[in-house]
Design an enzyme around this catalytic site. Structure first.
Site, mmCIF file in Angstrom:
data_model
loop_
_atom_site.group_PDB
_atom_site.id
_atom_site.type_symbol
_atom_site.label_atom_id
_atom_site.label_comp_id
_atom_site.label_asym_id
_atom_site.label_seq_id
_atom_site.Cartn_x
_atom_site.Cartn_y
_atom_site.Cartn_z
ATOM 1 N N GLU A 165 56.752 20.130 76.096
ATOM 2 C CA GLU A 165 55.744 21.162 75.345
ATOM 3 C C GLU A 165 56.717 22.274 74.439
ATOM 4 O O GLU A 165 56.433 22.612 73.650
ATOM 5 C CB GLU A 165 55.022 22.075 76.483
ATOM 6 C CG GLU A 165 54.050 21.273 76.729
ATOM 7 C CD GLU A 165 54.329 20.619 78.124
ATOM 8 O OE1 GLU A 165 53.357 19.998 78.836
ATOM 9 O OE2 GLU A 165 55.532 20.208 78.544
ATOM 10 N N GLU A 223 53.956 18.054 85.641
ATOM 11 C CA GLU A 223 53.605 19.440 86.359
ATOM 12 C C GLU A 223 52.450 19.129 87.463
ATOM 13 O O GLU A 223 52.486 19.919 88.420
ATOM 14 C CB GLU A 223 53.257 20.443 85.455
ATOM 15 C CG GLU A 223 54.347 20.895 84.484
ATOM 16 C CD GLU A 223 53.687 21.126 83.082
ATOM 17 O OE1 GLU A 223 52.537 21.019 82.739
ATOM 18 O OE2 GLU A 223 54.405 21.402 82.086
#
Length: 807
Positions: free
Chosen positions: A680, A660
């Protein structure tokens, strides 16, 4: 104790400084010897230990040997005669004899073994070799073992003293443009090349040095290098030019050199390579200044030692620059006190024109590094039997030296390295010579050699071989202390990462370290190598979450005006601790203003860009959880708020929060090993920082498969959907990223920051995403989902390890 008084007013000089640019009055080496023998037959010319030779004796002996070569071996003008002798008087006498016969001398290093000797004899086409009893077995073995050398004659120098030949010179026409030497270079990178040197070449060096140093018949010259190397030869011509005797030592000895200077009353000498440092590292003596030295010429005076060298021995030391190919090019006069410690080579001699150029041959601006090129006289004719090498080195009537130099505003020239002796670290060239000089200023160091060590990420890393002073312990603590001190004066990217201690160095005849031989020796018998950037391993007694090594694990180096920020925790796939994330944010902000760098490149070491959150140190309290999320948020803020381009150079896998982070960057460049992975959701965790905003902008509908399916995207697929902008070879990754920054920040254009602001998402959008994410994170923590997700990750790894899966 003080230096013995020398009456400078009574001194005679052979060449007035105003004549430096003139051609020598006598243009051949043989003419200089004949002139000296006629004018001052009884004056001393050569001194070997306690043995002295006058002009008359040297002239007669060399004439007899010249006749022997002609009558007994049938040599004729243009033939080549090799000389393989140590530093004995037979060497210069044979050289004179060869030149009197109109023949070309081929100096051979007396330490050569069979392979090297065979190469020089074959390459030069030598008709005869003059040697001594110690080398006769080797010479005969080489000649007998090679049919191409079957006709080479052998002369034992000891047998030439009893032959009856005329003591007057042969009637041979020798002119300034007559070829005198095939002078082989030291050959530090393979078999050497032979420079074709004329009589004019040698006499111009003698003439120029005599004028530059103000030498005359009242001086005493001294040399310690092997005669097969060019320095004792030009020192001999310097003696013929000035009328001063030349003292020849058997070899260089750091412990005995200055003692011999005193014993022989030397007033001038030339040293080079490691010799100054080795001399200075000798124990000081009360009689150091008891000498007659008026001056020392030196190539590569250690800048930090310059003043100390002069103070210790009470004489000026001045730089002189030249190459076998070009003789003498630059020098600093003895009366130029401003040269001390300046690191400059001085200015061109009047017969030379110096220019510093770029790769296209154009002159670079003052203060800009470039290749040093030289034109004028003296100059070699070219390389023997190597027209392509000649064409490469002599272009547009200029010698391209291969030395990287900078010219200052006063016209002084300073060397910064060799084109072929550089460490290419990331996008930056590190000059080995600069790092070696910094290391050798350390009292614990006698000598060093800096080489390139292959590196998966940066291409090459800096490695230093170090010879320690007596009594210094060769351990990691010493390595760290030396490199720590060096780091205070060098840019971070120049500081050696690896240190290997050695007891000595293999050297060339010119006392330079032979780096190919050194690396070969290290490969054959490796010593202990200290990696000074490797992070300390984590253990149960020293858990990673209680160890803040962010300053070593997140490094920044400015390379080509671009800040390269590197995550260095390869043993943990560069997993980010909270302190590492805080340091990363701080560095991005520091270099993101545009004041210190024109852009930023983020990368990692080893096989991972980063594994994101360090799950080995997962939050154990609500406060730690909040700090973890906030520190990730802050990295994103830092990137979005910069005024310069930020490029992700993704060398390997980018997992979770690290994946990210790359989304915040303005471009993502990868290698074939690049892989994006956001696991995640599959672990029951909330996505972190900016994926929810940035992924849809980049890859549209593919954002769902990355986040919700936790799908791994390899490099080709990432390029196809637009997540990667380009795939390049691993060794070119950093260079390409830095090139991208340069392309996006053109010189004299100041609107890059405005475009970045318009093209990037607004900080308000990012903050709204953070608010939603923080609320989800709080809920995940309070429900136990976050802790369960982390535990699920470890359970899955334990199961995989038990089944033999690789990490």
């Amino acid at each position: 104790m003080t230096t013995p008084h020398i009456d400078e007013t009574a001194r005679r000089v052979a060449v007035d400084p105003s004549e430096l640019g003139d051609a020598p009055r006598i243009g051949t080496v043989t003419g200089l010897l004949a002139d000296g023998a006629a004018r001052t037959p009884g004056a001393e010319l050569l001194r070997f230990g306690d043995e002295s030779w006058t002009y008359e004796q040297a002239d007669a002996a060399s004439s007899g040997l010249a006749h022997l070569l002609i009558s007994d071996h049938g040599i004729a003008p243009g033939d080549r005669v090799a000389i393989m002798l140590p530093n004995v008087v037979g060497w210069p006498l044979t050289w004179f004899a060869v030149l009197k016969a109109g023949v070309v001398a081929v100096p051979v290093n007396s330490t050569y073994r069979a392979v090297d000797l065979r190469f020089v004899l074959e390459d030069s086409g030598a008709r005869v070799i003059v040697t001594d009893a110690d080398h006769l077995p080797l010479v005969r073995e080489v000649i007998a073992g090679d049919s191409a050398l079957a006709g080479v004659g052998v002369v034992d120098i000891a047998e030439t003293t009893t032959t009856e030949h005329p003591s007057t010179a042969p009637d041979v026409d020798v002119r300034p443009d007559t070829l005198a030497n095939l002078q082989y270079t030291s050959g530090t990178t393979g078999f050497p090349k032979a420079c074709m040197l004329t009589h004019d070449y040698w006499t111009r060096i003698g003439w120029t040095c005599a004028g530059a140093a103000g030498l005359g018949p009242d001086d005493v010259l001294l040399t310690a290098q092997p005669f097969s190397y060019m320095d004792p030869q030009w020192n001999t011509v310097l003696a013929l030019t000035t009328g001063a005797p030349l003292v020849v030592l058997p070899k260089f000895s750091a412990s005995g050199f200055m003692r011999d200077v005193r014993r022989h009353g030397a007033t001038f000498c030339y040293v080079l390579g490691s010799m100054p440092t080795l001399l200075f590292k000798q124990p000081p003596g009360t009689d150091d200044r008891v000498n007659r030295l008026r001056g020392v010429f030196c190539s590569a005076i250690p800048t930090a030692l310059h003043a100390a060298l002069e103070e210790r021995w009470g004489a000026p030391w001045r730089e002189v620059y030249g190459m076998t190919e070009s003789g003498i090019d630059l020098f600093s006069p003895f009366d130029d006190a401003a040269a001390v410690g300046s690191g400059t080579l001085g200015h061109p001699v009047p017969s030379k024109q110096v220019r510093i150029v770029d790769a296209d041959g154009a002159k670079v601006p003052t203060g800009t590094p470039g290749e040093l090129t030289v034109a004028g006289a003296p100059m070699m004719l070219g390389y023997w039997n190597r027209p392509e090498e000649t064409a490469r080195s002599l272009r547009d009537s200029r010698l391209h030296t291969g030395d990287v130099a900078v010219e200052d505003e006063h016209g002084g020239i300073r060397l910064v390295g060799r084109l072929k002796d550089m460490v290419r670290r990331g996008g930056e060239n590190v000059a080995a010579a600069e790092v070696e000089a910094a290391l050798e200023r350390d009292d614990a160091v006698v000598a060093t050699a800096v080489v390139a060590e292959p590196d998966d990420v940066l291409g090459e890393e800096v490695k230093a071989f170090v010879q320690l002073a007596a009594g210094v312990v060769a351990d990691r603590g010493t390595a760290e202390a030396i490199i720590g001190r060096v780091a205070e004066g060098l840019a971070r990217f120049k500081v050696p990462r690896y240190v290997e201690f050695v007891s000595d160095f293999p050297r060339t005849p010119s006392e330079r370290v032979s780096k190919p031989a050194l690396k070969a020796r290290a490969a054959h018998a490796p010593g202990t190598v200290y990696d000074l950037r490797a992070p300390a391993p984590s253990t149960k007694e020293n858990p990673v979450n209680k160890t803040d090594q962010a300053t070593e694990r997140v490094l920044v180096e400015v390379t080509r005006d671009v800040a390269v920020i590197t995550l260095r925790r390869p043993d943990k796939l560069n997993a980010l601790t909270a302190p590492m994330r805080r340091r990363l944010s701080a560095l991005i902000r520091e270099y993101g203003t545009g004041d210190k760098a024109r852009g930023i490149v983020l990368t990692g070491t080893g096989r991972a860009f980063s594994a994101g959150e360090d799950l080995a140190a997962a939050p154990t309290s609500f406060e730690e959880m909040r700090e973890s999320f906030e520190s990730f948020h802050d990295v994103t803020r830092a990137v979005i708020e910069t005024r310069v381009p930020v490029i992700a150079a993704i060398n390997g896998i980018a997992v979770g929060g690290a994946s990210e982070i790359t989304l915040c960057c303005d471009a993502r460049l990868g290698t074939p090993r690049t892989e994006f992975y956001q696991p995640e959701n599959g672990r029951g965790l909330t996505i972190s920082n900016a994926s929810s905003i940035l992924l849809p902008r980049l890859v549209r509908g593919h954002a769902m498969r990355m986040v919700l399916a936790s799908e791994r995207l390899v490099a080709d697929e990432a390029l196809r959907i637009g997540l990667l902008d380009e795939i390049v070879a691993p060794e070119a990754l950093l260079d390409r990223a830095i090139d991208t920054v340069h392309a996006w920040t053109p010189e004299d254009v100041n609107n890059t920051a405005l475009h970045l602001e318009l093209l990037r998402p607004s900080i308000e959008e990012i903050e709204r995403a953070f608010e939603r994410e923080d609320a989800a994170a709080d809920e995940s923590w309070n429900s136990g989902a976050l802790t369960a997700g982390v535990q699920g990750f470890w359970d899955a790894r334990t199961s995989a390890t038990a089944n033999g899966a690789k990490r």
